[in-house]
Design a protein around this motif. Structure first.
Motif, PDB file in Angstrom:
ATOM      1  N   LYS A 160       0.834  -1.207   0.000  1.00 25.82           N
ATOM      2  CA  LYS A 160       0.000   0.000   0.000  1.00 25.82           C
ATOM      3  C   LYS A 160       0.869   1.258   0.000  1.00 25.82           C
ATOM      4  N   LEU A 161       1.920   1.242   0.839  1.00 30.74           N
ATOM      5  CA  LEU A 161       2.801   2.399   0.919  1.00 30.74           C
ATOM      6  C   LEU A 161       3.550   2.616  -0.391  1.00 30.74           C
ATOM      7  N   LYS A 162       3.958   1.508  -1.027  1.00 30.55           N
ATOM      8  CA  LYS A 162       4.664   1.613  -2.307  1.00 30.55           C
ATOM      9  C   LYS A 162       3.773   2.230  -3.368  1.00 30.55           C
ATOM     10  N   TRP A 163       2.498   1.820  -3.390  1.00 32.20           N
ATOM     11  CA  TRP A 163       1.554   2.363  -4.365  1.00 32.20           C
ATOM     12  C   TRP A 163       1.318   3.852  -4.117  1.00 32.20           C
ATOM     13  N   ILE A 164       1.087   4.210  -2.852  1.00 32.42           N
ATOM     14  CA  ILE A 164       0.836   5.613  -2.506  1.00 32.42           C
ATOM     15  C   ILE A 164       2.053   6.472  -2.836  1.00 32.42           C
ATOM     16  N   TYR A 165       3.247   5.949  -2.554  1.00 31.78           N
ATOM     17  CA  TYR A 165       4.480   6.682  -2.851  1.00 31.78           C
ATOM     18  C   TYR A 165       4.585   6.970  -4.347  1.00 31.78           C
ATOM     19  N   GLN A 166       4.271   5.979  -5.167  1.00 34.02           N
ATOM     20  CA  GLN A 166       4.358   6.163  -6.617  1.00 34.02           C
ATOM     21  C   GLN A 166       3.342   7.173  -7.125  1.00 34.02           C
ATOM     22  N   ILE A 167       2.114   7.097  -6.595  1.00 38.20           N
ATOM     23  CA  ILE A 167       1.082   8.054  -7.004  1.00 38.20           C
ATOM     24  C   ILE A 167       1.491   9.471  -6.612  1.00 38.20           C
ATOM     25  N   ASP A 168       2.114   9.627  -5.442  1.00 36.00           N
ATOM     26  CA  ASP A 168       2.580  10.943  -5.004  1.00 36.00           C
ATOM     27  C   ASP A 168       3.675  11.468  -5.938  1.00 36.00           C
ATOM     28  N   LYS A 169       4.568  10.582  -6.375  1.00 33.06           N
ATOM     29  CA  LYS A 169       5.609  10.981  -7.325  1.00 33.06           C
ATOM     30  C   LYS A 169       4.996  11.401  -8.663  1.00 33.06           C
ATOM     31  N   ILE A 170       3.988  10.645  -9.106  1.00 35.49           N
ATOM     32  CA  ILE A 170       3.297  10.995 -10.355  1.00 35.49           C
ATOM     33  C   ILE A 170       2.638  12.364 -10.224  1.00 35.49           C
ATOM     34  N   LYS A 171       2.026  12.622  -9.074  1.00 34.94           N
ATOM     35  CA  LYS A 171       1.397  13.934  -8.839  1.00 34.94           C
ATOM     36  C   LYS A 171       2.420  15.063  -9.026  1.00 34.94           C
ATOM     37  N   SER A 172       3.606  14.891  -8.434  1.00 40.71           N
ATOM     38  CA  SER A 172       4.650  15.919  -8.541  1.00 40.71           C
ATOM     39  C   SER A 172       5.100  16.109  -9.990  1.00 40.71           C
ATOM     40  N   LEU A 173       5.238  15.017 -10.708  1.00 41.79           N
ATOM     41  CA  LEU A 173       5.628  15.098 -12.116  1.00 41.79           C
ATOM     42  C   LEU A 173       4.566  15.805 -12.950  1.00 41.79           C
ATOM     43  N   LEU A 174       3.286  15.484 -12.652  1.00 39.54           N
ATOM     44  CA  LEU A 174       2.188  16.109 -13.396  1.00 39.54           C
ATOM     45  C   LEU A 174       2.079  17.593 -13.081  1.00 39.54           C
ATOM     46  N   GLU A 175       2.370  17.973 -11.844  1.00 43.62           N
ATOM     47  CA  GLU A 175       2.351  19.397 -11.489  1.00 43.62           C
ATOM     48  C   GLU A 175       3.383  20.165 -12.308  1.00 43.62           C
ATOM     49  N   LYS A 176       4.540  19.556 -12.543  1.00 41.44           N
ATOM     50  CA  LYS A 176       5.559  20.198 -13.376  1.00 41.44           C
ATOM     51  C   LYS A 176       5.087  20.299 -14.827  1.00 41.44           C
ATOM     52  N   LYS A 177       4.443  19.227 -15.296  1.00 41.35           N
ATOM     53  CA  LYS A 177       3.994  19.210 -16.686  1.00 41.35           C
ATOM     54  C   LYS A 177       2.869  20.212 -16.946  1.00 41.35           C
ATOM     55  N   THR A 178       1.957  20.329 -16.003  1.00 42.88           N
ATOM     56  CA  THR A 178       0.798  21.213 -16.184  1.00 42.88           C
ATOM     57  C   THR A 178       1.067  22.631 -15.683  1.00 42.88           C
ATOM     58  N   ARG A 179       2.183  22.785 -14.945  1.00 42.65           N
ATOM     59  CA  ARG A 179       2.546  24.059 -14.327  1.00 42.65           C
ATOM     60  C   ARG A 179       1.448  24.556 -13.392  1.00 42.65           C
ATOM     61  N   LYS A 180       0.848  23.604 -12.694  1.00 39.85           N
ATOM     62  CA  LYS A 180      -0.181  23.916 -11.696  1.00 39.85           C
ATOM     63  C   LYS A 180       0.082  23.094 -10.448  1.00 39.85           C
ATOM     64  N   LYS A 181      -0.402  23.612  -9.322  1.00 36.22           N
ATOM     65  CA  LYS A 181      -0.298  22.887  -8.064  1.00 36.22           C
ATOM     66  C   LYS A 181      -1.664  22.341  -7.688  1.00 36.22           C
ATOM     67  N   MET A 182      -1.677  21.101  -7.231  1.00 30.21           N
ATOM     68  CA  MET A 182      -2.935  20.508  -6.798  1.00 30.21           C
ATOM     69  C   MET A 182      -3.328  21.104  -5.451  1.00 30.21           C
ATOM     70  N   ASN A 183      -4.562  21.574  -5.346  1.00 30.83           N
ATOM     71  CA  ASN A 183      -5.047  22.063  -4.047  1.00 30.83           C
ATOM     72  C   ASN A 183      -6.298  21.304  -3.634  1.00 30.83           C
ATOM     73  N   HIS A 184      -6.663  21.464  -2.381  1.00 33.51           N
ATOM     74  CA  HIS A 184      -7.758  20.673  -1.808  1.00 33.51           C
ATOM     75  C   HIS A 184      -9.079  20.935  -2.529  1.00 33.51           C
ATOM     76  N   LYS A 185      -9.350  22.202  -2.830  1.00 34.27           N
ATOM     77  CA  LYS A 185     -10.610  22.567  -3.477  1.00 34.27           C
ATOM     78  C   LYS A 185     -10.740  21.903  -4.842  1.00 34.27           C
ATOM     79  N   ASN A 186      -9.676  21.982  -5.653  1.00 32.02           N
ATOM     80  CA  ASN A 186      -9.730  21.401  -6.998  1.00 32.02           C
ATOM     81  C   ASN A 186      -9.807  19.880  -6.956  1.00 32.02           C
ATOM     82  N   LEU A 187      -9.153  19.280  -5.971  1.00 37.45           N
ATOM     83  CA  LEU A 187      -9.210  17.824  -5.848  1.00 37.45           C
ATOM     84  C   LEU A 187     -10.621  17.370  -5.470  1.00 37.45           C
TER      85      LEU A 187
END
Length: 414
Positions: A160-187
């Protein structure tokens, strides 16, 4: 990166899409309010979306949480390998015996058959078995591909931790690609958007389980597949609501339904345009009472933990996608078989058609367990192996016709 596809393959590809849609349109159970979904498929496979303002992120398969992509203002572009011709376009990249889904996926990406894939800023590729590993390695040579390993043993905290860690890394990569930060409201907005859409899928499944005569299994599967073709999820959800309302107000009864064998189709996934098996079964007079849907448990419960922090909410979404995926890539898969048996009891199933795409060894390995468990219910299991090629259609016809006749005779003589 992309080579121009052979004109013969391109023509065959277009004809396959058009002819499959034509067969579905001619289905006697086709709802009046369904043209939107046919147009959606035509646009996805045959035309290019001209809206280049929204960043596109490619998703191979269905297990990556699309909520985080919507939360970043991006559009998920699902790449589901269901095309025979796309597999032909992959001939120079993959071995001949590669399974049809991976072959088709590679062909769709490398050949440019699906125009929207060319605009993807990156592709996220879950890895569960060897062919997928090799596919990721090959694609990574000339494009940005983010591999996500699917831990095969779900019940351990480490997995479970390995999966969550990977999803968190993907989130960071996508933030760089989209040039946006994920926030609670948008999520939260993204979660609600996806919830509403998938509740409509759940409703369609429930409507058909109540009365299979209202809409054919082939049409149901096609309409559900269009979730992965949409570029406006709010519009898609609205159209689904209209369609489901029409179906709920439709009264249809098949006078021969009592002597039709109720068949449960399970095994390898069925992706449009490869509708060969459901179309054949219904052409031969079988009643497909239900079809195994990948991660079908995902459509059972809404995600409602909005009060959590953005990080906790994303972790919850990630685990929901991971833990509710009942595909046979996991060790063990009692949950999958238990879920299938429950559906079989509820739907009064008379026979199981175990659909295996050539090369999907994980499904083949599970066949013995499936046969044993369904034997306990008095339900026979029939294995049928095929690929995306239509050259075996007559052999399949003879085989499935014999199965249907045998099950029908059993009902009549009971």
């Amino acid at each position: 990166m992309n080579k121009k596809v052979d004109e013969r393959i391109l023509d065959s590809y277009k004809n396959n899409i058009i002819n499959t849609l034509k067969k579905l349109r001619q289905d006697q159970t086709c709802p009046k309010n369904s043209e939107y979904f046919f147009t959606l498929a035509e646009n996805w496979f045959l035309k290019k979306n001209e809206d280049n303002k929204i960043p596109k992120i490619g998703l191979i398969g269905k297990c990556i949480p699309e909520e985080m992509i919507y939360a970043l203002g991006a559009q998920p572009v699902w790449i589901l390998g269901g095309s025979f011709e796309a597999g032909l376009a992959a001939d120079e990249y993959v071995p001949r015996d590669t399974d049809p889904v991976v072959r088709s996926t590679v062909g769709m990406i490398k050949s440019g058959l699906v125009p929207d894939i060319l605009d993807c800023k990156a592709i996220i590729a879950p890895v569960a078995y060897d062919s997928e590993r090799k596919m990721v390695g090959m694609l990574s040579k000339d494009m940005e591909v983010y591999p996500v390993e699917i831990p095969p043993i779900k019940w351990t905290e480490g997995s479970k931790l390995k999966w969550i860690y990977q999803i968190d890394k993907i989130k960071s990569l996508l933030e760089k690609k989209t040039r946006k930060k994920m926030n609670h409201k948008n999520l939260i907005q993204a979660v609600k958007l996806v919830n509403l859409a998938k509740l409509q899928i759940k409703q369609l499944m429930e409507i058909r389980r109540e009365n299979p005569q209202i809409i054919s299994a082939s049409l149901m599967l096609f309409i559900m597949n269009t979730y992965y073709f949409n570029n406006d999820l709010r519009k898609w959800t609205y159209e689904m609501q209209i369609l489901n309302e029409e179906l709920k107000n439709t009264v249809k009864e098949d006078v021969n339904s009592k002597i039709k064998p109720r068949i449960f189709v399970i095994g390898s996934p069925i992706y449009f345009p490869n509708m060969k098996i459901p179309l054949l079964l219904e052409e031969l007079g079988a009643e497909i009472a239900d079809v195994e849907i990948e991660a079908s448990k995902f459509y059972v419960d809404e995600i409602i933990h909005y009060e959590n922090s953005s990080k906790d909410l994303l972790n919850y979404i990630a685990l929901k996608h991971y833990l509710y995926d009942y595909s046979p890539y996991f060790i063990p898969s009692e949950h999958r078989i238990r879920s299938l048996k429950k559906i079989a009891r509820e739907q009064n199933i008379k026979g199981v058609l175990y659909h295996i795409l050539k090369g999907h060894l994980c499904y083949d390995f599970e066949l013995e367990d499936v046969e044993e468990k369904f034997k306990e219910e008095g339900i026979p299991v029939f294995r049928i192996e095929t690929d995306y090629n239509y050259e075996d259609i007559e052999q399949l016809r003879i085989r499935t016709e014999a199965v249907i006749e045998m099950l029908s005779a059993k009902i009549i003589n009971h």
